[in-house]
Enzyme design. Structure first.
Site, PDB file in Angstrom:
ATOM      1  N   GLY A  80       0.590  -1.667  -0.016  1.00 49.67           N
ATOM      2  CA  GLY A  80      -0.007  -0.366  -0.414  1.00 49.67           C
ATOM      3  C   GLY A  80       1.159   1.230  -0.027  1.00 49.67           C
ATOM      4  O   GLY A  80       1.766   1.425  -0.637  1.00 49.67           O
ATOM      5  N   GLU A  81      -0.051   2.333   0.158  1.00 50.31           N
ATOM      6  CA  GLU A  81       1.528   3.802   0.487  1.00 50.31           C
ATOM      7  C   GLU A  81       1.820   3.332   1.814  1.00 50.31           C
ATOM      8  O   GLU A  81       1.221   3.643   3.523  1.00 50.31           O
ATOM      9  CB  GLU A  81       0.214   4.928   0.705  1.00 50.31           C
ATOM     10  CG  GLU A  81       1.281   5.801   0.615  1.00 50.31           C
ATOM     11  CD  GLU A  81       2.347   5.992  -0.912  1.00 50.31           C
ATOM     12  OE1 GLU A  81       3.306   6.334  -0.549  1.00 50.31           O
ATOM     13  OE2 GLU A  81       2.096   5.841  -1.449  1.00 50.31           O
ATOM     14  N   SER A  82       3.164   3.109   2.615  1.00 52.61           N
ATOM     15  CA  SER A  82       3.751   2.849   3.844  1.00 52.61           C
ATOM     16  C   SER A  82       3.332   4.619   4.635  1.00 52.61           C
ATOM     17  O   SER A  82       3.826   4.136   5.956  1.00 52.61           O
ATOM     18  CB  SER A  82       5.393   2.630   3.692  1.00 52.61           C
ATOM     19  OG  SER A  82       5.886   3.952   2.570  1.00 52.61           O
TER      20      SER A  82
ATOM     21  N   CYS B 290       6.171  -5.608   0.902  1.00 54.69           N
ATOM     22  CA  CYS B 290       6.324  -3.853  -0.180  1.00 54.69           C
ATOM     23  C   CYS B 290       6.615  -3.213   0.415  1.00 54.69           C
ATOM     24  O   CYS B 290       6.974  -2.543   1.232  1.00 54.69           O
ATOM     25  CB  CYS B 290       5.413  -3.396  -1.138  1.00 54.69           C
ATOM     26  SG  CYS B 290       5.452  -3.088  -2.969  1.00 54.69           S
TER      27      CYS B 290
ATOM     28  N   ARG C 181      12.921   3.527  -1.235  1.00 58.41           N
ATOM     29  CA  ARG C 181      11.522   3.565  -1.270  1.00 58.41           C
ATOM     30  C   ARG C 181      11.205   3.399  -3.256  1.00 58.41           C
ATOM     31  O   ARG C 181      11.973   4.701  -3.824  1.00 58.41           O
ATOM     32  CB  ARG C 181      11.273   4.423  -1.018  1.00 58.41           C
ATOM     33  CG  ARG C 181      10.423   4.263   0.734  1.00 58.41           C
ATOM     34  CD  ARG C 181       9.480   5.348   0.878  1.00 58.41           C
ATOM     35  NE  ARG C 181       8.503   5.647   0.903  1.00 58.41           N
ATOM     36  CZ  ARG C 181       6.983   6.249   0.953  1.00 58.41           C
ATOM     37  NH1 ARG C 181       7.603   6.828   2.621  1.00 58.41           N
ATOM     38  NH2 ARG C 181       6.161   5.957   1.127  1.00 58.41           N
TER      39      ARG C 181
ATOM     40  N   ILE D  14       5.425  -3.926  -7.382  1.00 60.41           N
ATOM     41  CA  ILE D  14       4.314  -2.934  -7.580  1.00 60.41           C
ATOM     42  C   ILE D  14       5.156  -1.796  -7.084  1.00 60.41           C
ATOM     43  O   ILE D  14       5.183  -1.637  -5.561  1.00 60.41           O
ATOM     44  CB  ILE D  14       3.225  -2.365  -7.610  1.00 60.41           C
ATOM     45  CG1 ILE D  14       2.047  -4.234  -8.210  1.00 60.41           C
ATOM     46  CG2 ILE D  14       1.714  -1.830  -7.440  1.00 60.41           C
ATOM     47  CD1 ILE D  14       0.959  -3.705  -7.081  1.00 60.41           C
ATOM     48  N   ARG D  15       5.615  -0.769  -7.376  1.00 59.25           N
ATOM     49  CA  ARG D  15       6.022   0.241  -6.839  1.00 59.25           C
ATOM     50  C   ARG D  15       7.313   0.160  -6.109  1.00 59.25           C
ATOM     51  O   ARG D  15       6.994   0.275  -4.864  1.00 59.25           O
ATOM     52  CB  ARG D  15       5.204   1.425  -6.967  1.00 59.25           C
ATOM     53  CG  ARG D  15       4.639   2.345  -7.580  1.00 59.25           C
ATOM     54  CD  ARG D  15       3.713   3.938  -7.440  1.00 59.25           C
ATOM     55  NE  ARG D  15       2.622   3.261  -6.373  1.00 59.25           N
ATOM     56  CZ  ARG D  15       2.851   3.849  -5.438  1.00 59.25           C
ATOM     57  NH1 ARG D  15       4.395   4.682  -4.207  1.00 59.25           N
ATOM     58  NH2 ARG D  15       2.022   3.679  -4.345  1.00 59.25           N
TER      59      ARG D  15
ATOM     60  N   HIS E 210       4.781  -8.262  -4.085  1.00 57.04           N
ATOM     61  CA  HIS E 210       3.646  -9.166  -3.358  1.00 57.04           C
ATOM     62  C   HIS E 210       2.970  -9.958  -4.191  1.00 57.04           C
ATOM     63  O   HIS E 210       2.008 -10.957  -5.285  1.00 57.04           O
ATOM     64  CB  HIS E 210       2.038  -8.272  -4.334  1.00 57.04           C
ATOM     65  CG  HIS E 210       2.230  -6.530  -3.725  1.00 57.04           C
ATOM     66  ND1 HIS E 210       1.346  -6.066  -3.165  1.00 57.04           N
ATOM     67  CD2 HIS E 210       2.835  -5.606  -3.978  1.00 57.04           C
ATOM     68  CE1 HIS E 210       1.439  -4.708  -2.716  1.00 57.04           C
ATOM     69  NE2 HIS E 210       2.908  -4.810  -3.877  1.00 57.04           N
TER      70      HIS E 210
ATOM     71  N   GLU F 159       0.835 -11.935  -2.776  1.00 56.61           N
ATOM     72  CA  GLU F 159      -0.713 -12.285  -2.670  1.00 56.61           C
ATOM     73  C   GLU F 159      -1.452 -12.592  -4.122  1.00 56.61           C
ATOM     74  O   GLU F 159      -2.782 -12.185  -4.332  1.00 56.61           O
ATOM     75  CB  GLU F 159      -1.538 -11.764  -1.758  1.00 56.61           C
ATOM     76  CG  GLU F 159      -1.987 -10.504  -2.273  1.00 56.61           C
ATOM     77  CD  GLU F 159      -0.933  -9.137  -2.556  1.00 56.61           C
ATOM     78  OE1 GLU F 159       0.797  -9.809  -1.609  1.00 56.61           O
ATOM     79  OE2 GLU F 159      -0.441  -8.255  -2.543  1.00 56.61           O
TER      80      GLU F 159
END
Ligand code: GLN
Length: 197
Positions: A48-50, A81, A108, A138-139, A174, A176
């Site tokens: 997600g967004e840390s 991530c 990051r 993903i990023r 990721h 999952e």
């Protein structure tokens, strides 16, 4: 014996992690509050967004509580991530509130902002079976330094993308998002070993 594994349910692929955990033989449980954390024997922190996840975890008192459980009872935590960034001791780039117990430096968005996502087959020697793992990035962050207590578990194009230190496990990708449950299986086995069940 039943193993109850929490999935931090602030952001990210909570449902997919839960599904993989069920397939790996564990009982998933959504963790949002410090009280929720009391009832689980391990925790997955999804991507997600840390910055956002770290801020909301701090507000809930989750950061301190996780730090305490890791130090006092070797509580197993798997960060994917953004979860890797939240477990990292040092972060390059703006540095979010975080657990910070794994002796790594995470860069990051190391792959650049818009080389956003890609999938790569990577070798992870600790997994069962011979086939490579379909890793979705993903990023993704990169691990650019690691301390002597950290064991790298996989590298991709010269950087470490999965690593372990005691009860802590991280991956830059990721797991999952693929149909392959072997990493969740590895984590659940690690939890069982820690609990001796
Ligand atoms: N780069 C993101 C961050 O800094 C993490 C991306 C992800 O979790 N897919 O939080």
């Amino acid at each position: 014996m039943d193993v109850k594994v929490g999935v931090l349910a602030i952001q990210g692929d909570v449902r997919e992690h839960k599904r993989h955990l069920v397939l790996a033989g564990a009982t998933p449980f959504e963790v949002r509050t410090a009280k929720d954390l009391d009832s689980v024997q391990a925790l997955i922190i999804p991507g997600g967004e840390s910055t956002t996840i770290g801020m909301l975890m701090a507000e809930e008192g989750l950061i301190e509580k996780i730090q305490r459980r890791v130090k006092e009872e070797h509580f197993p935590v798997y960060g994917t991530c953004a979860g890797l960034i939240l477990l990292a001791k040092d972060v390059i780039g703006s540095s979010p509130a975080r657990i910070g117990l794994m002796d790594i430096t995470a860069d990051r968005n190391a792959y650049g902002r818009q080389l956003a996502s890609f999938e790569a087959k990577i070798r992870i020697a600790v997994l069962q079976g011979q086939s490579e793992f379909p890793a979705v990035f993903i990023r993704a962050p990169r691990i650019v330094r690691y301390g002597p207590d950290v064991t790298p578990l996989s590298t991709y194009e010269g950087s470490i993308v999965m690593a372990e230190q005691g009860s802590l496990l991280v991956s830059a990708f990721h797991p999952e998002m693929s149909g392959d449950i072997r990493i969740h299986q590895y984590f659940v086995d690690k939890v069982r070993k820690a609990l001796k069940v």
